[in-house]
Design an enzyme around this catalytic site. Structure first.
Site, PDB file in Angstrom:
ATOM      1  N   GLY A 269       0.809  -1.223   0.000  1.00 11.08           N
ATOM      2  CA  GLY A 269       0.000   0.000   0.000  1.00 11.08           C
ATOM      3  C   GLY A 269       0.838   1.268   0.000  1.00 11.08           C
ATOM      4  O   GLY A 269       0.614   2.197  -0.779  1.00 11.08           O
ATOM      5  N   ARG A 270       1.850   1.310   0.865  1.00 12.52           N
ATOM      6  CA  ARG A 270       2.647   2.544   0.994  1.00 12.52           C
ATOM      7  C   ARG A 270       3.627   2.745  -0.158  1.00 12.52           C
ATOM      8  O   ARG A 270       4.345   3.734  -0.188  1.00 12.52           O
ATOM      9  CB  ARG A 270       3.359   2.556   2.352  1.00 12.52           C
ATOM     10  CG  ARG A 270       4.190   1.323   2.649  1.00 12.52           C
ATOM     11  CD  ARG A 270       4.571   1.261   4.120  1.00 12.52           C
ATOM     12  NE  ARG A 270       5.250   0.016   4.488  1.00 12.52           N
ATOM     13  CZ  ARG A 270       4.644  -1.121   4.804  1.00 12.52           C
ATOM     14  NH1 ARG A 270       3.333  -1.194   4.758  1.00 12.52           N
ATOM     15  NH2 ARG A 270       5.336  -2.187   5.151  1.00 12.52           N
TER      16      ARG A 270
HETATM   17  C1  G6Q Z   1       0.330   0.325   3.593  1.00  7.32           C
HETATM   18  C2  G6Q Z   1      -0.625  -0.333   4.426  1.00  7.32           C
HETATM   19  C3  G6Q Z   1      -1.885   0.450   4.712  1.00  7.32           C
HETATM   20  C4  G6Q Z   1      -2.963   0.318   3.651  1.00  7.32           C
HETATM   21  C5  G6Q Z   1      -4.278   0.810   4.231  1.00  7.32           C
HETATM   22  C6  G6Q Z   1      -5.396   0.741   3.238  1.00  7.32           C
HETATM   23  O1  G6Q Z   1       1.343  -0.182   3.196  1.00  7.32           O
HETATM   24  O2  G6Q Z   1      -0.871  -1.576   3.909  1.00  7.32           O
HETATM   25  O3  G6Q Z   1      -1.651   1.811   4.965  1.00  7.32           O
HETATM   26  O4  G6Q Z   1      -2.610   1.013   2.504  1.00  7.32           O
HETATM   27  O5  G6Q Z   1      -4.591   0.067   5.370  1.00  7.32           O
HETATM   28  O6  G6Q Z   1      -5.589  -0.557   2.810  1.00  7.32           O
HETATM   29  P1  G6Q Z   1      -6.554  -0.869   1.610  1.00  7.32           P
HETATM   30  O7  G6Q Z   1      -5.992  -0.248   0.392  1.00  7.32           O
HETATM   31  O8  G6Q Z   1      -6.605  -2.363   1.510  1.00  7.32           O
HETATM   32  O9  G6Q Z   1      -7.889  -0.285   1.946  1.00  7.32           O
END
Ligand code: G6Q
Length: 548
Positions: A269-270
């Site tokens: 995600g990040r």
């Molecule tokens: C980032 C994490 C976290 C993630 C959010 C949103 O590396 O995994 O920040 O991006 O929890 O997750 P979703 O995109 O699955 O809603």
């Protein structure tokens, strides 16, 4: 293949760094400059209109060499090669880490379990581009046949911080569409955003890799309810699109198959703003600028992959952080862009760094005996000068600072930019130079001697406070892409050398689990007695006050 498992503290280099730290009294940066006329050249790397000046750091040639030795002894080169080759280096989740594939323009295949991921990457980028062009040109219409005027990104964490930071950073390159971000489960965030929007001309982009995230789904359902006050279920396909890997959940929400943009479990995600998670960026600045940003990222990926460690900006940034955190006792580091448009950069990098490297067990599952994951924070200059800079200059903490400045502004107010540059250069100079008691006394000359002696200690700046300067020619999409990728790789370098797993984030799970358990006690009549005394008591108090 797995990443190597090398305890950095067992290397020769670590021992030499400890010895160097213990045996050297204070490393005085000003005297290092006096002793070596070449210091500024030696510790400046210029790569294609991008300069890193790390000469104002508390390192000697010997220490710099030991840091490079540390990278060599832990075989960083092997780690870099494994990441780029699609090895499953996110071992705890059995996943590859291939965000670099999202912006690869090398034309080469990138194989994951025998499949070339580049085919899907290109296909998704093409779909994003066509969609963007239709929205920007007005061809894509809302449910009553009107063109789109506003885009709302609904997502959180990695599905929010990156797009939000980039859209703000590239606001000079934005088109006519207004962009909004809803992330917090706090109803105020939703209500304040939608209250002035027109459902007929607003496009909602629901961004959730998993499509199970409580905040995003709750916000998306609230927005859908609001939308259905004036539209029908069958209209959802005209005003809602999604970015996700969880197609069945997306369809269940009512989003049309053609309006789904996919991503993959090999993108964390990040690290995902260069994937379809960045759709709101592309719509906001157009496909051409998005592509330029990806090209900037790709150029850095190649530079990181192929440059010798001692000339490699991400490696140097990572090693400096390790020197300060593990040997000099620094607990935090500051990111200080002198650019209002980069005001969200520190929050973005804070997640990238702290979620990646905030780990207490090493790659063999043992508790580490050294600190990992420094605390990253910051803000835009010059505003920050008028708030927390006091502590940077006269506080008791050692806080290495990264300053970022563009040589040219995007606007035409040259005088403003001259002043901005003067300020950023002055801050680095002041941090290193300080102000001695003698100089303070001279400045106070004319005042009664006892007054001078009384005031002097308060006006002394000890100086010798480290900073690194990143200078770019201009904040373009290409250069922004370069900055992002350089820091992504810095985080990789640090996590690799600290011998931890940087690409999972189990630490965010416990609170989520407990919140699910508390929810029925908040909404129902169940008596809160399952928790510790404090939590039970707070729940009772809250329920006695609750009026909604
Ligand atoms: C980032 C994490 C976290 C993630 C959010 C949103 O590396 O995994 O920040 O991006 O929890 O997750 P979703 O995109 O699955 O809603």
């Amino acid at each position: 293949m797995a990443l190597k498992n090398i305890n950095p503290t067992k290397t020769q280099a670590w021992k030499k760094l400890s010895d160097a730290y213990n045996s050297t009294s204070t490393i005085e940066m000003k005297s290092l400059f006096r002793q070596d006329n070449n210091r500024k050249e030696k510790y400046t790397i210029t790569y294609n209109n991008f300069t890193l000046d790390f000469s104002k750091n508390r390192i000697t040639d010997e220490i710099f060499q030991y840091l490079i030795d540390l990278a060599n002894e832990t075989d960083l080169a092997d780690g870099i090669q494994k990441m780029f080759s699609g090895d499953k280096i996110n071992e705890t989740e059995n996943r590859a880490v291939l965000h670099t594939a999202l912006r690869s323009f090398s034309g080469k295949e990138i194989l994951l379990d025998g499949t070339n991921v580049m085919l899907e990457v290109k296909e998704t980028l093409e779909k994003m581009k066509n969609f963007t062009n239709d929205v920007v040109s007005g061809k894509f219409k809302g449910y009553t046949g009107k063109s789109i005027t506003d885009i709302v990104n609904i997502g959180i964490g990695g599905s929010d911080l990156g797009p939000r930071m980039v859209v703000d950073a590239l606001q000079y390159y934005k088109n006519h569409l207004k962009t909004h971000f809803i992330s917090n489960i706090d109803g105020d965030h939703v209500m304040e955003t939608i209250k002035n929007l027109d459902p007929e001309t607003t496009l909602f982009i629901i961004v959730s890799k998993t499509f199970t995230t409580q905040e995003t789904l709750t916000n998306a359902l609230t927005v859908k309810k609001w939308f259905l006050q004036s539209a029908k279920e069958s209209d959802i396909k005209h005003n809602f699109v999604a970015v996700s890997t969880n197609l069945s959940k997306v369809y269940e929400f009512g989003i049309d198959k053609d309006n789904v943009f996919t991503m993959w479990d090999w993108v964390g995600g990040r690290y995902s703003l260069s994937s379809a998670i960045g759709l709101s960026i592309m719509v906001a600045v157009g496909a051409k600028h998005f592509r330029e940003m990806l090209e900037g990222m790709h150029s850095v990926d190649e530079y990181f992959r192929t440059s010798p460690l001692e000339e490699n900006i991400s490696v140097i940034l990572g090693l400096l952080g390790i020197w300060y955190a593990n040997f000099m006792g620094a607990q935090t580091e500051a990111i200080l862009p002198y650019d209002q448009n980069l005001q969200y950069l520190a929050s973005y990098l804070q997640q990238a760094s702290m979620e990646s490297n905030g780990k207490m067990v090493d790659r063999s599952g043992k508790k580490v005996t050294y600190s990992t994951g420094s605390i990253l924070w910051g803000g835009a200059g010059t505003n920050s000068q008028h708030s927390f800079f006091q502590l940077l200059h006269q506080g008791t903490h050692l806080i290495p600072c990264d300053f970022i400045i563009a040589a040219n502004p995007t606007h035409h107010l040259g005088h403003h930019h001259d002043l901005l540059v003067a300020n950023v250069l002055a801050q680095c100079e002041a941090l290193m130079r300080g102000k001695s008691a003698d100089v303070v006394r001279e400045e106070l000359a004319g005042q009664p001697p006892e007054k001078i002696e009384q005031l002097t200690p308060f006006k002394v700046f000890t100086g010798n406070r480290p900073s690194t300067m990143i200078m770019i020619d201009k904040l373009t999409p290409y250069n922004l892409g370069r900055i992002i990728a350089l820091y992504e790789h810095k985080i990789f370098v640090q996590g690799y050398i600290w011998n931890i797993f940087s690409f999972d984030q189990f630490g965010v799970e416990l609170g989520k689990q407990l919140a699910k358990a508390i929810e029925p006690e908040i909404t129902g009549h169940e008596k809160p007695e399952k928790h510790d005394a404090s939590t039970n008591n707070l729940l009772l108090k809250f329920k006695s006050w609750k009026t909604y």
